[in-house]
Design a protein around this motif. Structure first.
Motif: not given
Lengths: 217, 111
Positions: A135-136, A139, A184, B30-31, B34-36
């Motif tokens: 995460r964060r 990532r 991504l 949440d996911s 977190s990504l976008y």
């Protein structure tokens, strides 16, 4: 859609290998490559047994490559430092180099190493578990490293391979989802499809090793 | 104003124990955040239409399907329990998305 393959599934799975294959079929894969420490026979047509070499020593790496090359259709080397990465890509018997950037994603892929990988038909794995499990800042760092690695690999014509660290069915991700995750860090859709289908299929049939002198023991 | 096209994503949650709708909804948001981030989330028009017995239906903007797929794939645990989410089908209509699964979800959704 082409046939998808998930190589580098770990031997120490929580469920029997045939159940893992059934789960992989359900997720949309045609076959899986199971990597263990030693060569093992395969009884199922869609399970490809390979050997994953984990070592810190270059001489041990060479010894194991000599030993297993003629026995299994898939030879994977777990990299992690520059010396080991270089030794692996210099040897045409290696099929896949995994974890080349190390556990903390700090090792960069050197141009000379990528030239050898391209010349010897060695695929470099993008392990998407790093993105899934972090995460964060962590990532963001992994995505940046993967983006840089991908740019360098395109430049030198190195084959990318998409995979996750599969030890249970909860680690499986369907090919379409893998393609979405790969986007991504900038991987194109066609590139990602190839990294899940044509490249692993070519590894299993040793298509990328044609024309290379093969040392058989 | 023209109505934006939407997509319905039918998915399956594979989990160690049963996951309730609220926790799943939080995990998906949440996911995605977190990504976008906030702007991505606002563009996605993401909405969990229904979820029952491990099968769920999401609604989102047709431009954000791949982003939703990535967000679903990045969910690896809910409330400390391991999960994997598999997209079964993407369709422009609820009827199309639920083909073969209409009995699994509430009657008012499957009609």
């Amino acid at each position: 859609m082409p046939d998808f393959f998930l190589l580098t599934v770990h031997q120490d799975t929580e469920i029997p290998v045939d159940e893992m294959l059934r789960a992989a079929h359900r997720f949309g894969y045609k076959g899986i490559g199971i990597c263990s420490e030693h060569a093992e026979p395969s009884h199922e047509p869609d399970i490809y047994r390979g050997v994953e070499i984990r070592t810190d020593s270059v001489s041990e790496l060479r010894r194991k490559l000599r030993r297993y090359w003629s026995e299994v259709p898939l030879l994977v080397v777990r990299g992690g430092d520059e010396k080991l990465n270089m030794a692996a890509v210099k040897d045409y018997r290696v099929d896949v180099l995994t974890n080349p950037c190390g556990e903390d994603w700090r090792v960069e892929l050197k141009p000379q190493m990528l030239e050898f990988a391209a010349r010897n038909g060695i695929a470099i794995e993008f392990n998407l578990s790093g993105i899934i499990g972090s995460r964060r800042g962590e990532r963001a760092h992994i995505l940046r490293q993967m983006h840089e690695s991908l740019k360098q690999m395109r430049r030198y014509g190195v084959m990318p391979l998409l995979a996750t660290d599969v030890r249970s069915i909860y680690d499986l991700r369907a090919p379409r989802e893998m393609i979405a995750i790969a986007a991504l860090y900038g991987m194109e859709r066609e590139e990602a499809i190839r990294a899940l289908s044509e490249i692993p299929a070519g590894i299993l049939t040793r298509r990328w090793k044609r024309g290379m002198e093969v040392e058989r023991l | 104003m023209m109505r934006e096209k939407r997509r319905y994503i039918l998915f399956e949650v594979i989990s160690e124990v049963k996951v309730d709708k609220r926790r799943l909804q939080n995990a998906i948001w949440d996911s995605f955040y977190s990504l976008y981030g906030d702007t991505g989330a606002s563009r996605s028009r993401l909405w969990l239409v229904c979820y029952d017995s491990g099968i769920g239906l999401l609604k989102c903007s047709h431009r954000m399907v791949e982003e939703v797929r990535a967000a679903l794939a990045c969910i690896h645990s809910i409330n400390g329990m391991r999960v994997a989410i598999r997209v079964i089908r993407v369709s422009g209509t609820i009827r199309g998305a639920l083909k073969g699964y209409s009995g699994v979800l509430p009657r008012n959704i499957s009609r």
